[in-house]
Design an enzyme around this catalytic site. Structure first.
Site, mmCIF file in Angstrom:
data_model
loop_
_atom_site.group_PDB
_atom_site.id
_atom_site.type_symbol
_atom_site.label_atom_id
_atom_site.label_comp_id
_atom_site.label_asym_id
_atom_site.label_seq_id
_atom_site.Cartn_x
_atom_site.Cartn_y
_atom_site.Cartn_z
ATOM 1 C CE LYS A 76 0.937 3.693 -0.552
ATOM 2 N NZ LYS A 76 -0.140 3.568 0.281
ATOM 3 N N PRO A 93 2.384 -3.148 -4.559
ATOM 4 C CG PRO A 93 0.304 -2.295 -4.042
ATOM 5 C CD PRO A 93 1.757 -3.244 -4.806
ATOM 6 C CG ASP A 95 2.524 0.346 3.006
ATOM 7 O OD1 ASP A 95 3.148 -0.510 3.357
ATOM 8 O OD2 ASP A 95 1.328 -0.096 3.529
#
Length: 143
Positions: A76, A93, A95
Protein backbone atom coordinates in the site's frame (compact mmCIF):
# COMPACT_ATOMS: atom_id res chain seq x y z
CA UNK A 1 16.51 24.24 3.73
CA UNK A 2 14.34 27.07 2.48
CA UNK A 3 12.93 26.84 -1.04
CA UNK A 4 10.85 29.99 -1.13
CA UNK A 5 10.30 33.35 0.47
CA UNK A 6 7.82 32.27 3.14
CA UNK A 7 9.04 31.46 6.64
CA UNK A 8 7.48 27.98 6.49
CA UNK A 9 8.48 27.16 2.91
CA UNK A 10 10.94 24.28 3.31
CA UNK A 11 11.94 21.21 1.34
CA UNK A 12 12.51 17.78 2.79
CA UNK A 13 16.22 17.29 3.66
CA UNK A 14 18.34 15.01 1.52
CA UNK A 15 19.25 11.50 2.69
CA UNK A 16 22.62 12.48 4.20
CA UNK A 17 21.00 15.22 6.27
CA UNK A 18 18.35 12.81 7.51
CA UNK A 19 21.03 10.37 8.65
CA UNK A 20 22.81 13.21 10.43
CA UNK A 21 19.58 14.25 12.17
CA UNK A 22 19.25 10.71 13.50
CA UNK A 23 16.35 8.58 14.64
CA UNK A 24 16.03 10.09 18.10
CA UNK A 25 15.74 13.64 16.76
CA UNK A 26 13.26 12.54 14.09
CA UNK A 27 11.10 11.11 16.86
CA UNK A 28 11.32 14.40 18.77
CA UNK A 29 10.08 16.44 15.80
CA UNK A 30 7.04 14.26 15.21
CA UNK A 31 8.01 11.25 13.10
CA UNK A 32 7.23 8.94 16.01
CA UNK A 33 7.25 5.21 15.20
CA UNK A 34 8.07 6.06 11.56
CA UNK A 35 11.51 7.46 12.44
CA UNK A 36 13.42 4.17 12.00
CA UNK A 37 11.74 3.66 8.61
CA UNK A 38 12.82 7.11 7.46
CA UNK A 39 16.36 6.38 8.64
CA UNK A 40 16.34 3.04 6.80
CA UNK A 41 15.12 4.72 3.60
CA UNK A 42 17.79 7.43 3.87
CA UNK A 43 20.49 4.82 4.50
CA UNK A 44 19.38 2.82 1.46
CA UNK A 45 19.41 5.94 -0.72
CA UNK A 46 22.90 6.94 0.48
CA UNK A 47 24.19 3.40 -0.08
CA UNK A 48 22.50 3.19 -3.50
CA UNK A 49 20.27 0.25 -2.61
CA UNK A 50 17.39 2.54 -3.54
CA UNK A 51 18.03 4.53 -6.71
CA UNK A 52 15.30 7.09 -7.28
CA UNK A 53 16.32 7.78 -10.88
CA UNK A 54 16.20 4.06 -11.71
CA UNK A 55 12.76 3.67 -10.16
CA UNK A 56 11.36 6.30 -12.54
CA UNK A 57 12.23 4.14 -15.53
CA UNK A 58 11.17 0.75 -14.20
CA UNK A 59 7.94 -1.10 -14.86
CA UNK A 60 5.38 -1.32 -12.07
CA UNK A 61 6.47 -4.69 -10.63
CA UNK A 62 10.13 -3.62 -10.56
CA UNK A 63 9.17 -0.39 -8.84
CA UNK A 64 7.27 -2.32 -6.16
CA UNK A 65 10.26 -4.62 -5.55
CA UNK A 66 12.59 -1.65 -5.37
CA UNK A 67 10.50 0.35 -2.90
CA UNK A 68 9.54 -2.55 -0.64
CA UNK A 69 13.21 -3.09 0.18
CA UNK A 70 12.79 -0.29 2.72
CA UNK A 71 11.67 -1.41 6.17
CA UNK A 72 8.09 -0.31 6.74
CA UNK A 73 7.15 -0.05 3.07
CA UNK A 74 4.62 -2.64 1.98
CA UNK A 75 2.38 -2.79 -1.06
CA UNK A 76 0.00 0.00 0.00
CA UNK A 77 2.72 2.49 0.91
CA UNK A 78 4.67 1.63 -2.25
CA UNK A 79 1.52 2.21 -4.29
CA UNK A 80 1.04 5.58 -2.56
CA UNK A 81 4.65 6.55 -3.30
CA UNK A 82 4.20 5.58 -6.93
CA UNK A 83 0.91 7.47 -7.15
CA UNK A 84 1.91 10.70 -5.43
CA UNK A 85 5.70 10.71 -5.80
CA UNK A 86 6.04 9.28 -9.28
CA UNK A 87 2.70 10.43 -10.75
CA UNK A 88 1.57 6.95 -11.77
CA UNK A 89 -2.12 6.82 -12.61
CA UNK A 90 -2.31 3.02 -12.82
CA UNK A 91 -1.74 2.35 -9.12
CA UNK A 92 -4.47 1.38 -6.68
CA UNK A 93 -3.49 1.71 -3.01
CA UNK A 94 -5.88 -0.22 -0.76
CA UNK A 95 -6.32 0.75 2.87
CA UNK A 96 -9.27 -0.02 5.16
CA UNK A 97 -11.40 2.74 3.62
CA UNK A 98 -10.83 1.68 0.03
CA UNK A 99 -11.35 -1.94 1.04
CA UNK A 100 -14.68 -1.05 2.63
CA UNK A 101 -15.79 0.83 -0.49
CA UNK A 102 -14.77 -1.98 -2.83
CA UNK A 103 -16.63 -4.59 -0.80
CA UNK A 104 -19.74 -2.63 0.23
CA UNK A 105 -20.32 -0.55 -2.89
CA UNK A 106 -18.65 -2.33 -5.79
CA UNK A 107 -19.29 -5.96 -4.85
CA UNK A 108 -15.72 -7.14 -4.39
CA UNK A 109 -15.28 -10.32 -2.32
CA UNK A 110 -14.58 -9.60 1.37
CA UNK A 111 -12.41 -12.73 1.58
CA UNK A 112 -9.77 -11.15 -0.67
CA UNK A 113 -6.74 -9.57 0.98
CA UNK A 114 -5.79 -5.96 0.27
CA UNK A 115 -2.99 -6.92 -2.10
CA UNK A 116 -5.38 -8.93 -4.27
CA UNK A 117 -7.92 -6.08 -4.16
CA UNK A 118 -5.17 -3.69 -5.32
CA UNK A 119 -4.33 -5.99 -8.23
CA UNK A 120 -7.98 -6.28 -9.21
CA UNK A 121 -8.44 -2.52 -8.97
CA UNK A 122 -5.47 -1.95 -11.27
CA UNK A 123 -6.81 -4.51 -13.76
CA UNK A 124 -10.34 -3.09 -13.72
CA UNK A 125 -9.62 0.64 -13.77
CA UNK A 126 -6.33 0.67 -15.75
CA UNK A 127 -4.94 4.21 -16.28
CA UNK A 128 -7.71 5.71 -14.13
CA UNK A 129 -6.95 3.51 -11.10
CA UNK A 130 -5.37 6.20 -8.94
CA UNK A 131 -8.25 8.61 -9.56
CA UNK A 132 -10.95 6.04 -8.90
CA UNK A 133 -9.15 4.89 -5.76
CA UNK A 134 -9.28 8.48 -4.50
CA UNK A 135 -13.02 8.74 -5.15
CA UNK A 136 -13.62 5.48 -3.30
CA UNK A 137 -11.45 6.63 -0.40
CA UNK A 138 -13.15 10.02 -0.21
CA UNK A 139 -16.62 8.48 -0.39
CA UNK A 140 -15.93 6.10 2.47
CA UNK A 141 -13.99 8.55 4.62
CA UNK A 142 -16.66 11.27 4.43
CA UNK A 143 -19.71 9.06 5.04
Amino acid sequence: ERIGILDNDFKFPDANKILNIGEENLRKIGFGFRAPYVIDAADKVVNKVIRIEEIKNQDYEEQLKHLTQVNGIGRKVADCILTYGFSRRDTFPVDRWVRKGLINNLGFDKELNNEKLAEMGREKFKEDSAYIQQYIFYGEKTN
